[in-house]
Write a protein that holds these residues in place. Sequence first.
Motif, PDB file in Angstrom:
ATOM      1  N   PHE A 121       3.311  34.779   6.852  1.00 27.77           N
ATOM      2  CA  PHE A 121       2.824  33.462   7.265  1.00 27.77           C
ATOM      3  C   PHE A 121       2.995  33.268   8.765  1.00 27.77           C
ATOM      4  O   PHE A 121       2.229  32.539   9.394  1.00 27.77           O
ATOM      5  N   SER A 122       3.969  33.950   9.384  1.00 35.44           N
ATOM      6  CA  SER A 122       4.132  33.868  10.832  1.00 35.44           C
ATOM      7  C   SER A 122       2.926  34.475  11.546  1.00 35.44           C
ATOM      8  O   SER A 122       2.417  33.904  12.529  1.00 35.44           O
ATOM      9  N   TYR A 123       2.455  35.617  11.067  1.00 33.57           N
ATOM     10  CA  TYR A 123       1.314  36.259  11.709  1.00 33.57           C
ATOM     11  C   TYR A 123       0.006  35.528  11.424  1.00 33.57           C
ATOM     12  O   TYR A 123      -0.914  35.556  12.254  1.00 33.57           O
ATOM     13  N   VAL A 124      -0.079  34.891  10.270  1.00 35.11           N
ATOM     14  CA  VAL A 124      -1.252  34.052  10.022  1.00 35.11           C
ATOM     15  C   VAL A 124      -1.299  32.927  11.042  1.00 35.11           C
ATOM     16  O   VAL A 124      -2.358  32.600  11.598  1.00 35.11           O
ATOM     17  N   GLU A 125      -0.150  32.324  11.319  1.00 32.85           N
ATOM     18  CA  GLU A 125      -0.074  31.254  12.314  1.00 32.85           C
ATOM     19  C   GLU A 125      -0.326  31.794  13.722  1.00 32.85           C
ATOM     20  O   GLU A 125      -0.979  31.134  14.541  1.00 32.85           O
ATOM     21  N   LEU A 126       0.156  33.006  14.021  1.00 34.53           N
ATOM     22  CA  LEU A 126      -0.003  33.563  15.363  1.00 34.53           C
ATOM     23  C   LEU A 126      -1.435  34.012  15.649  1.00 34.53           C
ATOM     24  O   LEU A 126      -1.958  33.781  16.748  1.00 34.53           O
ATOM     25  N   LEU A 127      -2.074  34.666  14.689  1.00 32.94           N
ATOM     26  CA  LEU A 127      -3.339  35.351  14.938  1.00 32.94           C
ATOM     27  C   LEU A 127      -4.552  34.670  14.333  1.00 32.94           C
ATOM     28  O   LEU A 127      -5.671  35.166  14.475  1.00 32.94           O
ATOM     29  N   ASP A 128      -4.375  33.570  13.631  1.00 31.84           N
ATOM     30  CA  ASP A 128      -5.511  32.859  13.065  1.00 31.84           C
ATOM     31  C   ASP A 128      -6.337  32.192  14.171  1.00 31.84           C
ATOM     32  O   ASP A 128      -5.928  32.158  15.340  1.00 31.84           O
ATOM     33  N   TYR A 129      -7.472  31.621  13.790  1.00 29.21           N
ATOM     34  CA  TYR A 129      -8.386  31.035  14.777  1.00 29.21           C
ATOM     35  C   TYR A 129      -7.703  29.945  15.602  1.00 29.21           C
ATOM     36  O   TYR A 129      -7.911  29.835  16.812  1.00 29.21           O
ATOM     37  N   THR A 130      -6.857  29.152  14.953  1.00 28.74           N
ATOM     38  CA  THR A 130      -6.181  28.063  15.668  1.00 28.74           C
ATOM     39  C   THR A 130      -4.844  28.482  16.267  1.00 28.74           C
ATOM     40  O   THR A 130      -4.142  27.654  16.854  1.00 28.74           O
ATOM     41  N   GLY A 131      -4.483  29.765  16.129  1.00 23.58           N
ATOM     42  CA  GLY A 131      -3.206  30.251  16.630  1.00 23.58           C
ATOM     43  C   GLY A 131      -3.190  30.411  18.140  1.00 23.58           C
ATOM     44  O   GLY A 131      -4.224  30.333  18.815  1.00 23.58           O
ATOM     45  N   PRO A 132      -2.029  30.689  18.700  1.00 23.01           N
ATOM     46  CA  PRO A 132      -1.895  30.759  20.168  1.00 23.01           C
ATOM     47  C   PRO A 132      -2.685  31.897  20.797  1.00 23.01           C
ATOM     48  O   PRO A 132      -3.177  31.753  21.918  1.00 23.01           O
ATOM     49  N   LEU A 327      11.392  29.764  15.661  1.00 20.68           N
ATOM     50  CA  LEU A 327      12.206  28.903  16.516  1.00 20.68           C
ATOM     51  C   LEU A 327      11.371  27.804  17.165  1.00 20.68           C
ATOM     52  O   LEU A 327      11.797  26.646  17.254  1.00 20.68           O
ATOM     53  N   SER A 328      10.184  28.167  17.612  1.00 16.30           N
ATOM     54  CA  SER A 328       9.311  27.190  18.259  1.00 16.30           C
ATOM     55  C   SER A 328       8.885  26.096  17.282  1.00 16.30           C
ATOM     56  O   SER A 328       8.952  24.897  17.594  1.00 16.30           O
ATOM     57  N   ARG A 329       8.458  26.513  16.080  1.00 21.90           N
ATOM     58  CA  ARG A 329       7.994  25.520  15.096  1.00 21.90           C
ATOM     59  C   ARG A 329       9.158  24.696  14.547  1.00 21.90           C
ATOM     60  O   ARG A 329       9.028  23.500  14.310  1.00 21.90           O
ATOM     61  N   ASN A 524       5.340  27.486  -0.579  1.00 30.09           N
ATOM     62  CA  ASN A 524       4.486  26.339  -0.869  1.00 30.09           C
ATOM     63  C   ASN A 524       3.962  25.702   0.414  1.00 30.09           C
ATOM     64  O   ASN A 524       2.779  25.333   0.495  1.00 30.09           O
ATOM     65  N   ALA A 525       4.824  25.573   1.414  1.00 33.58           N
ATOM     66  CA  ALA A 525       4.387  24.972   2.672  1.00 33.58           C
ATOM     67  C   ALA A 525       3.350  25.851   3.368  1.00 33.58           C
ATOM     68  O   ALA A 525       2.340  25.360   3.881  1.00 33.58           O
ATOM     69  N   ALA A 526       3.602  27.168   3.388  1.00 31.20           N
ATOM     70  CA  ALA A 526       2.640  28.077   4.027  1.00 31.20           C
ATOM     71  C   ALA A 526       1.333  28.131   3.247  1.00 31.20           C
ATOM     72  O   ALA A 526       0.253  28.295   3.849  1.00 31.20           O
ATOM     73  N   SER A 527       1.385  27.994   1.927  1.00 32.39           N
ATOM     74  CA  SER A 527       0.167  28.037   1.106  1.00 32.39           C
ATOM     75  C   SER A 527      -0.757  26.871   1.410  1.00 32.39           C
ATOM     76  O   SER A 527      -1.985  26.991   1.307  1.00 32.39           O
ATOM     77  N   ARG A 528      -0.193  25.727   1.775  1.00 37.62           N
ATOM     78  CA  ARG A 528      -1.031  24.574   2.117  1.00 37.62           C
ATOM     79  C   ARG A 528      -1.224  24.445   3.630  1.00 37.62           C
ATOM     80  O   ARG A 528      -1.599  23.366   4.119  1.00 37.62           O
ATOM     81  N   GLU A 529      -0.954  25.546   4.362  1.00 40.81           N
ATOM     82  CA  GLU A 529      -1.169  25.632   5.810  1.00 40.81           C
ATOM     83  C   GLU A 529      -0.247  24.709   6.607  1.00 40.81           C
ATOM     84  O   GLU A 529      -0.519  24.417   7.780  1.00 40.81           O
ATOM     85  N   ALA A 530       0.821  24.234   6.004  1.00 40.95           N
ATOM     86  CA  ALA A 530       1.785  23.386   6.717  1.00 40.95           C
ATOM     87  C   ALA A 530       2.891  24.268   7.289  1.00 40.95           C
ATOM     88  O   ALA A 530       4.020  24.284   6.803  1.00 40.95           O
ATOM     89  N   PHE A 531       2.563  25.008   8.332  1.00 42.93           N
ATOM     90  CA  PHE A 531       3.477  26.021   8.865  1.00 42.93           C
ATOM     91  C   PHE A 531       4.728  25.408   9.484  1.00 42.93           C
ATOM     92  O   PHE A 531       5.804  25.999   9.426  1.00 42.93           O
ATOM     93  N   GLU A 532       4.601  24.248  10.080  1.00 43.40           N
ATOM     94  CA  GLU A 532       5.782  23.623  10.661  1.00 43.40           C
ATOM     95  C   GLU A 532       6.778  23.207   9.577  1.00 43.40           C
ATOM     96  O   GLU A 532       7.987  23.250   9.788  1.00 43.40           O
ATOM     97  N   ASP A 533       6.270  22.809   8.414  1.00 45.85           N
ATOM     98  CA  ASP A 533       7.162  22.476   7.305  1.00 45.85           C
ATOM     99  C   ASP A 533       7.906  23.708   6.792  1.00 45.85           C
ATOM    100  O   ASP A 533       9.017  23.590   6.258  1.00 45.85           O
ATOM    101  N   ALA A 534       7.290  24.883   6.938  1.00 44.54           N
ATOM    102  CA  ALA A 534       7.894  26.112   6.431  1.00 44.54           C
ATOM    103  C   ALA A 534       8.872  26.737   7.422  1.00 44.54           C
ATOM    104  O   ALA A 534       9.686  27.576   7.034  1.00 44.54           O
ATOM    105  N   ALA A 535       8.807  26.343   8.688  1.00 41.94           N
ATOM    106  CA  ALA A 535       9.560  27.049   9.735  1.00 41.94           C
ATOM    107  C   ALA A 535      11.067  26.923   9.542  1.00 41.94           C
ATOM    108  O   ALA A 535      11.798  27.918   9.641  1.00 41.94           O
TER     109      ALA A 535
END
Length: 579
Positions: A121-132, A327-329, A524-535
Amino acid sequence: MTSRHGHSGSPRYGTASPSSRGERLLAFGTYFLTGLVIMPVFAIVIMAIGSSGNLWPHLISTILPRAIATTFQLMVGVGLIVFVVGVSTAWLVTMCRFPGRRWFDLALLLPFAVPTYIIAFSYVELLDYTGPFQSLIRDVFGFKTSRDYWFPEIRSLGGAMFVMGFVLYPYVYLSARASFLIQSACALDVSRTLGAGPFRLFWKVALPLARPAIVVGVTLALMECLNDIGAVSFFGVQTLTFSVYDTWLNRSNLTGAAQIATIMLVFVLVLMFIEYYGRRKQRFHQSTGTYRALPSYELKGMRGWAAVVVCALPIVLGFVLPALLLLSRASRRVEDLFEPALWAAAGNTLWLAGVAAAVSIAISLTLAYRRRLFPSNVTTFLGRVASIGYAVPGTILAVGILFPVAALDNLISESAKALFGFGTGLLLIGSGTALIYAYVVRFLAMSYGQIDGGFGKITPHYDMASRSLGHSAWGTLGRVHMPLMKPVILSATLLSFVECMKELPATLLLRPFNFETLATTVYNAASREAFEDAALPALCIVLVGIIPVIMLAKTSADTFREKRGNKRIPKTTRMVPAE
């Protein structure tokens, strides 16, 4: 009582069969506990074969071909990555001198601390279209949409291979480096005398000698790959494990899930055979009583910095980038530390993992002590059978455990209704007992291996002296073995606790209703794209997971210094009782 040694009170260590009541109880407990451990596997086969519904044609025509092909491709890709990364880094750290080599020797184990689903889920957040990364590309080059540029799709089979490969490579790194360390310095010196350069020495001498250990490491990595459910679901990869989960929960078809699980068992059996075949050939003989420093190569200039890059890349990809993201999230959601839901999940995680670890230690002590008292092919076989759970993915165990536990729950409920006029409902499943059962079966191999090895380091003379003084087998265990094995037991408990805490597939399938752990909260948090909730919960898992990695790194470093130096190490160490 007269023993085979011919006098009363003499030691019974190594006798062929139990005679006292306590020893007979130990023998019964060994068979009973081993039966409990292997019962889920038999339950799956019974469910799959004895099903009244003819689901096999449907599975064969729709689900199985794609799931088997995807699983096989994923395992091949992950196997290649862990082989290349693990062997290359192990060779560089063991046989070469370059800047930061000692630090890399420890840091290359860091990905062990992070479960694959958290990296995923970290790499999905990093490399997805909306990622950094993609956002930076659009800002720098002025692109407006994803059609204006090409970027690799992380939610794919290739993305799953990449992520899982850089998380699981430490299995190969550890086994390969251990093999390189114990290889004969004489053989390597002779090869160098005959003109073999660094590459030829590696390819023609060191790699063939290390092949059995490398096979074992790759096999263990592939077992973890087969067990994964979080990473493959985040990447949209429909493996056999995901198919079991989807068929059971989303399609409410437990029988179909059991039949898919039997196909997974074939993969498991093949991997177990490969692992056994590789371990069977791990026999090394040192012809002298002295370990000399291994021949090494000093890498200077560009070669040295190239070695630094090769060793640093897997650490950055497998640990540093995901850890920085967490750490950032997590820093944005510090207020979640005071959320009751997080503390409830942490409490559930702690008590489940703690109870499972304690039960695993108790069972491991029973099995290992029986083997010590009565060493035979039978007790050795029982220990190996009890350790089979580590090779069985959590999804298979969950399917196999639900059937007998649910039947027992129904029996208890009906009995209570007949005796007291009310039913108990799903007592075992609803209380988390079934989940603890799954944890114990899954990770018993870790505690049993350490405790059995700990018993092996204690000289039999201690047993003989204790029994000569009139102590029973149980008295000897409590007065002699337990104090000596305290560090081993603590280490085994910690490893079991951390592995239970990180386990996701079995937890998802067997947890009680409205029951969350840190692992399921992250999923569950990563499945609903709520990455900050999962961090924040993910960071908690990583921080606890670092503890056994530090222990492993310390042991690894001590071994490295011992083998690389000129320290004289005797062939055998005689242990005698203290006066």
